[in-house]
Motif scaffolding. Structure first.
Motif, PDB file in Angstrom:
ATOM      1  N   TRP A   1      42.285  48.811  33.841  1.00  6.94           N
ATOM      2  CA  TRP A   1      42.916  47.527  34.139  1.00  6.94           C
ATOM      3  C   TRP A   1      42.157  46.395  33.479  1.00  6.94           C
ATOM      4  O   TRP A   1      41.356  45.691  34.103  1.00  6.94           O
ATOM      5  CB  TRP A   1      43.024  47.315  35.651  1.00  6.94           C
ATOM      6  CG  TRP A   1      43.933  48.325  36.298  1.00  6.94           C
ATOM      7  CD1 TRP A   1      44.810  49.168  35.682  1.00  6.94           C
ATOM      8  CD2 TRP A   1      44.027  48.618  37.686  1.00  6.94           C
ATOM      9  NE1 TRP A   1      45.442  49.956  36.600  1.00  6.94           N
ATOM     10  CE2 TRP A   1      44.997  49.642  37.837  1.00  6.94           C
ATOM     11  CE3 TRP A   1      43.399  48.116  38.838  1.00  6.94           C
ATOM     12  CZ2 TRP A   1      45.335  50.173  39.088  1.00  6.94           C
ATOM     13  CZ3 TRP A   1      43.749  48.647  40.066  1.00  6.94           C
ATOM     14  CH2 TRP A   1      44.699  49.648  40.192  1.00  6.94           C
TER      15      TRP A   1
ATOM     16  N   HIS B   1      41.439  42.977  41.455  1.00  8.12           N
ATOM     17  CA  HIS B   1      42.265  43.462  40.349  1.00  8.12           C
ATOM     18  C   HIS B   1      43.366  42.528  39.882  1.00  8.12           C
ATOM     19  O   HIS B   1      43.938  42.740  38.809  1.00  8.12           O
ATOM     20  CB  HIS B   1      42.895  44.806  40.732  1.00  8.12           C
ATOM     21  CG  HIS B   1      41.909  45.866  41.074  1.00  8.12           C
ATOM     22  ND1 HIS B   1      40.940  46.296  40.192  1.00  8.12           N
ATOM     23  CD2 HIS B   1      41.726  46.567  42.222  1.00  8.12           C
ATOM     24  CE1 HIS B   1      40.206  47.232  40.765  1.00  8.12           C
ATOM     25  NE2 HIS B   1      40.657  47.424  41.987  1.00  8.12           N
TER      26      HIS B   1
ATOM     27  N   PRO C   1      50.180  48.760  36.321  1.00  5.84           N
ATOM     28  CA  PRO C   1      48.870  49.408  36.504  1.00  5.84           C
ATOM     29  C   PRO C   1      48.678  50.677  35.680  1.00  5.84           C
ATOM     30  O   PRO C   1      47.537  51.068  35.411  1.00  5.84           O
ATOM     31  CB  PRO C   1      48.847  49.725  38.004  1.00  5.84           C
ATOM     32  CG  PRO C   1      49.781  48.742  38.613  1.00  5.84           C
ATOM     33  CD  PRO C   1      50.875  48.565  37.599  1.00  5.84           C
TER      34      PRO C   1
ATOM     35  N   PRO D   1      41.995  52.534  37.752  1.00  6.08           N
ATOM     36  CA  PRO D   1      41.663  51.108  37.670  1.00  6.08           C
ATOM     37  C   PRO D   1      40.677  50.762  36.574  1.00  6.08           C
ATOM     38  O   PRO D   1      40.569  49.582  36.194  1.00  6.08           O
ATOM     39  CB  PRO D   1      41.067  50.807  39.061  1.00  6.08           C
ATOM     40  CG  PRO D   1      40.659  52.129  39.605  1.00  6.08           C
ATOM     41  CD  PRO D   1      41.599  53.135  39.033  1.00  6.08           C
TER      42      PRO D   1
ATOM     43  N   ALA E   1      49.127  49.744  42.381  1.00  7.03           N
ATOM     44  CA  ALA E   1      47.697  49.475  42.246  1.00  7.03           C
ATOM     45  C   ALA E   1      46.920  49.740  43.524  1.00  7.03           C
ATOM     46  O   ALA E   1      45.686  49.663  43.523  1.00  7.03           O
ATOM     47  CB  ALA E   1      47.486  48.028  41.812  1.00  7.03           C
TER      48      ALA E   1
END
Length: 472
Positions: free
Chosen positions: A466, A36, A144, A463, A164
């Motif tokens: 992201w 990430h 995030p 996520p 995150a």
């Protein structure tokens, strides 16, 4: 469940019991960074080999039955304003990009002694001078919850990493809100200890006239408390010395605070909160009343010139740093030029005036066990939102945004930022609890009680969102 989903104490217990290996925990953190961080840019350096070697050594100690330190095998990130051997320390500035210290700061040594495994360094604004994290050297860290927004600063990379889910806690520091602001922006917990609780050894006695302190960011209150337990303590020659706590801070988190007198400071003269922040403060006050606490206004007169005096002291500290001014980013060049032009008497006048403010504020706060206040005046700014402002206009906007945060650095009181709400757009909103000097214990007890009611650790950013925002 990933190792990073466990609290710091629970992961340490699992490592000690052999149900999770330290290598698994470290690989889990490294995997999250690999997966990430190209988008979030929270971590600017990784010591993969060193971290895995440390983890393997801990796992061998488990096999051998060797007694372990309290947080053995728990991964940790260090803010890139602190020195850690085996990793570069850039302070977010290009002129230090190749600096690799052969030593640990006292804080980092304490982490390692407690068993934490240092895996990397987190992104910071250049020299930690702004409340967002967009250094030219490393590029912007991203929030995030909304990658087009800042995670705050200067501990922005640390807060983004914890939010995150890279790990449960990360190291940070706070010289004007630099732990509490990122925590509020990222929906995590930011714990600023009392002045003198954590040492600045070996290079400093204090920093910025005593306004800066090392501290912790955690997903939960207990995570931040555990890291503070590890790093707190006096080092020979420190200018401040607080007594050792009666018991570990992690034990305070689950302790009933009793019935407290909670003061409410809804705003300061230079910063009025927007509706989201004002509602969060009011809702938290209501929750505290429901929990049986006495909630009442704080009656205190705070001069409107606090930000101006505070900023001039910061400017002087930037002028005193050894990096040539022409190698700094434009805003820091302007800061340093202001500081260079100050006379010593002018600096001392500002410092003395703020000492008097601190005395009056702490005296007013003494009628309350804890004071509830906003962190920022509005949620996380968009990355680059203030780029086009002149230096003076930038400073005015900074003061409006970071609200009462610098005041608590001036007083030296402990404070904790708690993620109590979210906006309609899903952005986190934080409030802070400010304690009496050297009384982290009461702050942690009340924060732990609020956490049980609100349950913010169960709320995580998605996520799948992201991705890097489209340019333009």
């Amino acid at each position: 469940m990933r190792p990073a989903d466990l609290s710091v104490p629970d992961l340490a217990a699992a490592v000690a019991a052999g149900t999770v290996s330290a290598r698994e925990a470290v690989l889990d953190a490294l995997g999250a960074i690999d997966a990430h961080d190209e988008v979030l840019n929270a971590v600017v350096a990784v010591d993969r080999d060193g971290a895995l070697a440390a983890a393997d050594d801990i796992d061998q100690q488990v096999v051998d039955g060797t007694p372990l330190p309290p947080y053995a095998g728990v991964p940790m990130l260090v803010k890139d304003l602190s020195n850690a051997r085996g990793l570069p320390t850039t302070f977010g500035t290009a002129s230090m990009a190749s600096f690799a210290p052969p030593f640990d700061d006292h804080t980092v040594s304490r982490m390692r002694e407690a068993g934490f495994v240092v895996v990397g360094k987190t992104n910071v604004p250049e020299l930690g001078s702004l409340p967002w994290t967009e250094p030219t050297l490393h590029g912007p860290a991203r929030n995030p919850w909304a990658p087009d927004r800042t995670p705050g600063g200067s501990s922005g990379g640390a807060a983004a990493a914890v939010a995150a889910g890279y790990m449960a806690a990360a190291h940070g520091s706070d010289g004007g809100g630099s732990l509490r602001i990122p925590a509020a922006c990222c929906g995590v917990v930011g714990l600023k200890p009392s002045r003198g609780r954590v040492s600045h050894a070996p290079l400093f006695g204090d920093q910025v006239m005593g306004y800066v302190t090392q501290g912790s960011i955690g997903r939960r209150v207990v995570d931040a408390a555990a890291l503070l337990d590890a790093i707190q303590g006096y080092a020979s020659g420190d200018p401040y010395h607080l007594p050792t706590p009666d018991r570990p801070f992690v034990e305070e988190v689950a302790t009933d605070p009793g019935r407290l007198r909670v003061g409410v400071l809804p705003s300061v003269p230079w910063s009025l909160p927007d509706a989201d922040v004002a509602d969060a403060v009011a809702a938290t006050a209501g929750r505290l009343e429901d929990l049986g606490h006495i909630v009442e206004p704080v009656r205190v007169s705070i001069p409107a010139d606090v930000p101006d005096r505070f900023t001039r002291i910061w400017a002087a500290s930037l002028a005193a740093n050894p990096i040539p001014q022409d190698r700094l980013e434009p805003h820091n060049r302007a800061f340093a030029a202001t500081g260079e032009a100050m006379s010593a008497p002018a600096l001392l006048r500002d410092f003395t005036a703020l000492q008097l403010v601190a005395r009056s504020v702490v005296t007013a706060f003494e009628g309350h066990d804890v004071v509830l206040a906003p962190v920022t005046s509005r949620p996380a700014l968009r990355i680059g939102e203030l780029d086009d402002l002149s230096h003076d206009d930038l400073l005015a906007e900074v003061a409006r945004w970071i609200g009462p945060c610098p005041l608590v650095n001036v007083t030296g009181q402990p404070a904790i930022s708690l993620p109590v709400a979210r906006t309609g757009a899903g952005l986190p909103v934080g409030v802070q609890l400010v304690g009496r000097p050297a009384d982290e214990a009461t702050v942690l007890r009340l924060a732990g009680q609020l956490e049980q009611v609100i349950g913010w650790a169960d709320h995580r950013p998605d996520p799948t969102g992201w991705t890097l925002p489209a340019e333009g």
